[in-house]
Design an enzyme around this catalytic site. Structure first.
Site, short mmCIF file in Angstrom:
data_model
loop_
_atom_site.label_atom_id
_atom_site.label_comp_id
_atom_site.label_asym_id
_atom_site.label_seq_id
_atom_site.Cartn_x
_atom_site.Cartn_y
_atom_site.Cartn_z
N TYR A 189 40.60 37.16 41.44
CA TYR A 189 41.51 36.28 40.63
C TYR A 189 41.64 34.83 40.92
O TYR A 189 41.23 34.46 42.03
CB TYR A 189 42.87 37.00 40.43
CG TYR A 189 43.61 36.24 39.57
CD1 TYR A 189 43.48 36.19 37.98
CD2 TYR A 189 44.99 35.27 39.95
CE1 TYR A 189 44.43 35.34 37.14
CE2 TYR A 189 45.79 34.86 39.11
CZ TYR A 189 45.64 34.97 37.78
OH TYR A 189 46.30 33.98 36.80
N THR A 191 43.53 32.76 42.07
CA THR A 191 44.28 32.05 43.16
C THR A 191 43.89 32.93 44.42
O THR A 191 44.35 32.67 45.33
CB THR A 191 45.61 32.39 42.93
OG1 THR A 191 46.14 33.72 42.67
CG2 THR A 191 46.13 31.49 41.90
N LYS A 192 42.92 33.86 44.40
CA LYS A 192 42.77 34.46 45.63
C LYS A 192 41.85 33.96 46.49
O LYS A 192 41.23 32.87 46.43
CB LYS A 192 42.08 36.18 45.17
CG LYS A 192 43.09 36.96 44.22
CD LYS A 192 44.36 37.16 45.05
CE LYS A 192 45.23 38.09 44.53
NZ LYS A 192 45.97 37.68 43.02
N THR A 193 41.52 34.57 47.78
CA THR A 193 41.03 34.11 48.96
C THR A 193 39.60 33.63 48.54
O THR A 193 39.05 32.71 49.22
CB THR A 193 40.91 35.07 50.24
OG1 THR A 193 40.57 36.13 49.82
CG2 THR A 193 42.42 35.10 50.66
N ILE A 194 38.78 34.30 47.67
CA ILE A 194 37.83 34.08 47.11
C ILE A 194 37.77 34.45 45.49
O ILE A 194 38.34 35.33 45.48
CB ILE A 194 36.22 34.79 47.57
CG1 ILE A 194 36.28 36.14 47.28
CG2 ILE A 194 36.27 34.22 49.19
CD1 ILE A 194 34.88 36.63 47.47
#
Length: 393
Positions: A189, A191-194
């Site tokens: 998503y 806002t995730k880390t990738i």
């Protein structure tokens, strides 16, 4: 003049994706290829992700929420069965089971972390034989006690489906978070880390489960769309062998994901360095409790807990004051006993989950992303500490 009437000295958003020309070129390459949906880019993304986390199978999906549903279905969650999870998670951890005709039951988190408490897991498993899977959530990238959870799963003959939406790349001596149970579901998503904007990946060890997820993510059709349209002899022939869903990840997003995957370790190092600066600033102060930090912490979020006894305002007013000074903050998570649908469906009460209730009342997720400037980081630190000092009891 009060704080709300002053213009913030700086605007620091909660999150900004870290993109450069490489992601742009990857997307343009797919546009020029003439193939936009699930194809060779997605296959390559799956193979590269599987190789990185050392998983036998990695299956792309259009969201982690749908990935959870597919993983649950593959491990037998359905009518008359339940999953066991924590109320301290996003809504889809529970509703994924509901979409399959299953139900959710809940165990509280530990007093010193956001992770589900293994002792409370066993209390539930002892009493309810309809539980088919434990779904632990690795909040903010800090891993649950997977050794204890797997031991309980083996004892009570249930599956373990890791909600690893926050947990990439969480590497431990035992393996990556999301590969430590029977299945693990990652999120890409925004806002995730990738990120691929939307999307996710399901990792499993079992070949039968992998085949089931592959089938069910695309209408229950027994051939992939890439195979059907690139086979010169029988592209139109296929069969539907199950009541599947529409959960495939298109190539244009997979191409972006492949670039992001190459940057995952550098993103992690940057987040960890920022987290260390935050912790060094906040830990000595009696206003705050800094986030737990266990082995393999992926540092997806920086969740700061307030110490209510030291402040004259509660979490909501404190958060509002930060927003008025230009900080984009969030709260992870609104527990399920605070959400109307789940509270009413299951009769959930905050007092039945004292640790989750206490954590929720105190927690604020601060701005946190890899490319934060030194000035951004310092402004967050100064603003949070200054606000606490202003509201000292």
């Amino acid at each position: 003049m009060n704080i709300s009437e002053q213009k913030p000295l700086r605007d620091v958003p909660f999150f900004k994706p870290s993109f450069d020309r490489a992601e742009e070129e990857a997307a343009i390459r797919v546009l020029h290829s003439g193939w936009l949906t699930t194809g060779k880019e997605t296959l390559a993304f799956e193979q590269e992700f599987a190789a990185m986390v050392h998983s036998p199978y990695a299956l792309s999906v259009n969201s982690a929420s749908n990935g959870l549903m597919l993983a649950m279905e593959a491990f037998g969650v359905g009518q008359g069965t339940k999953i066991l999870t924590s109320p301290y998670t996003f809504v889809s951890t529970a509703t994924s089971a509901l979409h399959l005709g299953g139900e959710a039951v809940y165990a509280d988190i530990s007093s010193d972390s956001y992770s589900i408490d293994p002792e409370k897991i066993e209390d539930k498993l002892k009493k309810d034989t309809t539980i088919k899977a434990i779904v632990p959530i690795h909040i903010a990238g800090n891993l649950c006690d997977m050794k204890a959870i797997n031991t309980l799963a083996e004892k009570y003959h249930v599956a373990v489906i890791e909600d690893a939406a926050h947990a990439f790349p969480a590497e431990t001596a035992a393996g990556y978070g999301g590969t430590l149970g029977d299945a693990g579901v990652f999120s890409f998503y925004a806002t995730k880390t990738i990120t691929t904007g939307e999307g996710g990946m399901v990792c499993v060890r079992n070949a039968e489960a992998a085949e089931r997820i592959k089938l069910m993510r695309s209408h229950g059709i027994n051939r992939t769309i890439w195979d059907r349209y690139t086979d010169k002899h029988a592209s139109w022939q296929y069969d539907v062998v199950a009541e599947g869903y529409k959960c495939n990840l298109p190539d244009i997003l997979s191409a972006i994901g492949r670039v992001q995957l190459q940057k995952a370790e550098s993103f992690y190092r940057k987040r960890k360095a920022i987290a260390e600066r935050f912790t060094a600033a906040f830990k000595p102060l009696d206003f705050f409790t800094v986030p737990p930090d266990g082995e393999g912490n992926a540092w997806h979020l920086y969740i700061l807990r307030l110490v209510p006894e030291t402040l004259s305002v509660g979490r909501d007013d404190f958060a509002r004051a930060l927003q008025e000074q230009g900080l984009g903050i969030s709260v992870h998570f609104i527990p399920h006993f605070e959400l109307t649908f789940l509270r009413e469906r299951y009769g959930l009460r905050a007092q039945d989950f004292p640790n989750a209730a206490a954590h929720y009342a105190r927690s604020i997720s601060l701005p946190f992303w890899p490319d934060m400037s030194d000035a951004d980081v310092q402004y967050v630190i100064d603003t949070v500490i200054g606000t606490a000092q202003r509201f000292r009891r």
